[in-house]
Design an enzyme around this catalytic site. Structure first.
Site, PDB file in Angstrom:
ATOM      1  CE  LYS A 103      -3.823   1.951   2.775  1.00 41.89           C
ATOM      2  NZ  LYS A 103      -4.590   1.811   4.037  1.00 41.89           N
TER       3      LYS A 103
ATOM      4  CB  SER B 284      -7.905   3.540   3.072  1.00 34.73           C
ATOM      5  OG  SER B 284      -7.066   3.001   4.065  1.00 34.73           O
TER       6      SER B 284
ATOM      7  CB  SER C 103      -8.078   0.826   6.117  1.00 36.85           C
ATOM      8  OG  SER C 103      -8.773   2.046   6.128  1.00 36.85           O
TER       9      SER C 103
END
Lengths: 449, 92
Positions: A44, A119, A143
């Protein structure tokens, strides 16, 4: 690498791929005897990988290149795994769809018109599409688990502090953890074993002292939970699945869940307003070209660099920390945090584990007006408790309803990750996870040595 | 939240909000603050605050010097630099 890029064209899960040469040289020098030898992974883009961008999905850091590796990334490389690129996310990890990224739109590989969740949406989509067997994410309020549910993969939020946050761009320090999105329980376990452990570079990191892995009783929520029909159906299937694998089910109530959302957002925004104060256009990141004075340089760089959701959270965080308001908001939220934790501790005296939905809906369409940014925050009610209390939780794919996957969340007391893995494996036997239709199946290595 | 309050908060947060942005964010800020009000329904009188989930004490270690050779590398990440210094507009 060309094949990965080609397959990612319609999904757009990666913001950056490692260069062909870099990946080849890393693969050649990788530890061939390491526990993760032969596995590729995505990261990420709010976690540092040396020599690659670290954008946080924000215009603020669009051109920033990281000078070092995050501890979790370093450990993965040492274990023989090869990083192939950086995945898309909601700006600074703030959102539930990845549509808050200022840099790219990521589509759900199950239905390209739908969001991939957030996210850590890029990481979840990349795993679902079979581009990588696992990817790192971060989980501040769900997330990792919510995008895992939306994309039909496994998503582990470990016990707070067990995985070092060194190299993770700070958003809400007392809540966030580095997590794992993966294609199987086995891969999740192997990656967790590698990245966990105390780290001198993160003062909140702690050693993992494994709790009992035995589970006989699972608590579930009773009554109307406000779930969409597809999630309601999946929850029932998962409860039946646990029963058929020999687990005892008890029904409980968790009245603090709703208050947990208010407390969570108060704390997360307060911490965000402090953590994001560092982006001022001076040492790195976006600098306004218009500013004439030093003060304008800070104010304008921040205004130009941050998106709306980030500004909203900075404003609210600043407000709740203003003198005169602290007791009303921040301190009260911290006390409610204690109440949430006490409530879960109470359930763990009667049950070894709790199973909740990861999110009240399956993946929704881009721009769905029925679930605006405010509604999406309220929908975090099942995930934020694990961040408030520090306990581990994992989203497990249990069903596909109307063509979209739905995941359930297994939650256990701190340090009981192995308990979660064992129950997840039992569930996978009775409810085997479905492969995503767009997956590059067969073109990757799914099993670690 | 009143607009004046929003602008004071924005100034404290070092955000140069345009009037259009302030208008757009005002509703969203108020919506969340209204939601936070529900915390008043909980009796918190006997509850201690939790600041961190699992951290109980300060983490201390020996203060040993370690070499750090990437000073130039870090300064080069600044938007503008000169002779190993970061350049900003005049403050005096």
């Amino acid at each position: 690498m060309t094949e990965l890029k080609e397959h990612d064209k319609d999904i757009n899960s990666f913001l950056e791929f490692a260069s062909e040469d870099a990946a080849a040289s890393v693969a050649a020098s990788a530890n061939q005897d390491g526990p993760l030898a032969g596995l590729t992974f995505g990261v990420k883009d709010n976690i540092a990988v040396e020599g690659m961008h670290l954008t946080c999905g924000s215009k603020m850091l669009k051109d920033f290149v990281s000078p070092y590796d995050a501890t979790a990334v370093r450990k993965l490389k040492e274990a023989g795994a090869v990083c192939v690129g950086k995945t898309n996310l909601d700006e600074f990890g703030m959102g539930s769809s990845t549509d808050n990224s200022a840099l790219a739109v990521t589509n759900n590989p199950w239905d390209l018109e739908c969001v991939c969740g957030g996210s850590s949406g890029g990481s979840a989509a990349a795993v679902a599409a079979g581009l990588v067997p696992f990817a790192l994410g971060t989980d501040t309020g769900g997330s990792v688990r919510q995008p895992a549910s939306f994309c039909g993969v496994y998503g582990l939020k470990p016990t707070y502090g067990v995985v070092s946050r060194f190299g993770l761009v700070a958003y809400a320090s007392s809540l966030e953890v580095c997590g794992i999105l993966a294609d199987s329980v086995d891969t999740t376990r192997k990656v967790f074993e590698v990245i966990k452990g105390k780290d001198g570079s993160d003062q909140t990191s702690i050693d993992h002292i494994p709790a009992s892995a035995d589970a006989e009783t699972v608590a579930v929520l009773a009554g109307d939970l406000g779930l969409k029909p597809e999630v309601e159906t999946a929850y029932k299937k998962a409860v039946d699945g646990l029963k058929s694998s020999g687990m005892k089910i008890i029904e409980v109530e968790l009245p603090m869940l709703d208050y947990g959302i208010a407390a969570y957002y108060t704390i997360a925004m307060a911490e965000a307003s402090a953590n994001l104060a560092r982006y001022n256009g001076v040492r790195y990141g976006h600098r306004s070209a218009e500013a004439g004075s030093f003060e304008d340089l800070m104010r304008m760089s921040r205004d130009e660099g941050f998106g709306d959701e980030v500004k909203l959270r900075i404003l609210l965080g600043t407000y709740v920390l203003r003198s005169g308001f602290q007791d009303q908001y921040y301190t009260r939220a911290q006390k409610i945090r204690t109440a949430v934790r006490n409530e879960f501790d109470g359930v763990f005296t009667k049950a070894d584990m709790i199973m909740l939905p990861a999110f009240p809906t399956a993946a929704f369409k881009h721009g769905d007006q029925s679930l605006d940014q405010f509604q999406q925050k309220l929908a975090d009610k099942f995930t934020v408790a694990a961040n408030l209390s520090g306990m581990p939780a994992m989203s497990v794919p249990v069903s596909v309803e109307n063509g979209l996957p739905v995941g359930m969340q297994l939650m256990a007391p701190v340090f009981a990750e192995e308990r979660i893995f064992k129950v997840a494996e039992k569930l996978a036997e009775v409810l085997p996870p479905a492969a995503c239709p767009l997956s590059m199946a067969g073109q990757r290595t799914t099993e670690a040595k | 939240m009143e607009k004046d309050d929003l602008l004071i908060t924005a100034a404290q947060a070092q955000l140069a909000l345009s009037a259009e942005e302030a208008g757009r964010l005002e509703t969203a800020v108020s919506e969340m603050l209204d939601y936070f009000e529900m915390m008043n329904e909980v009796d918190v009188s006997n509850l201690p605050p939790t600041t961190h989930a699992l951290v109980r004490e300060n983490a201390l270690r020996e203060d040993n010097p370690n070499p750090n050779n990437n000073q130039e590398d870090l300064v080069n990440r600044a938007p503008e630099n000169e002779d190993n210094f970061i350049v900003i507009p005049n403050v005096l």
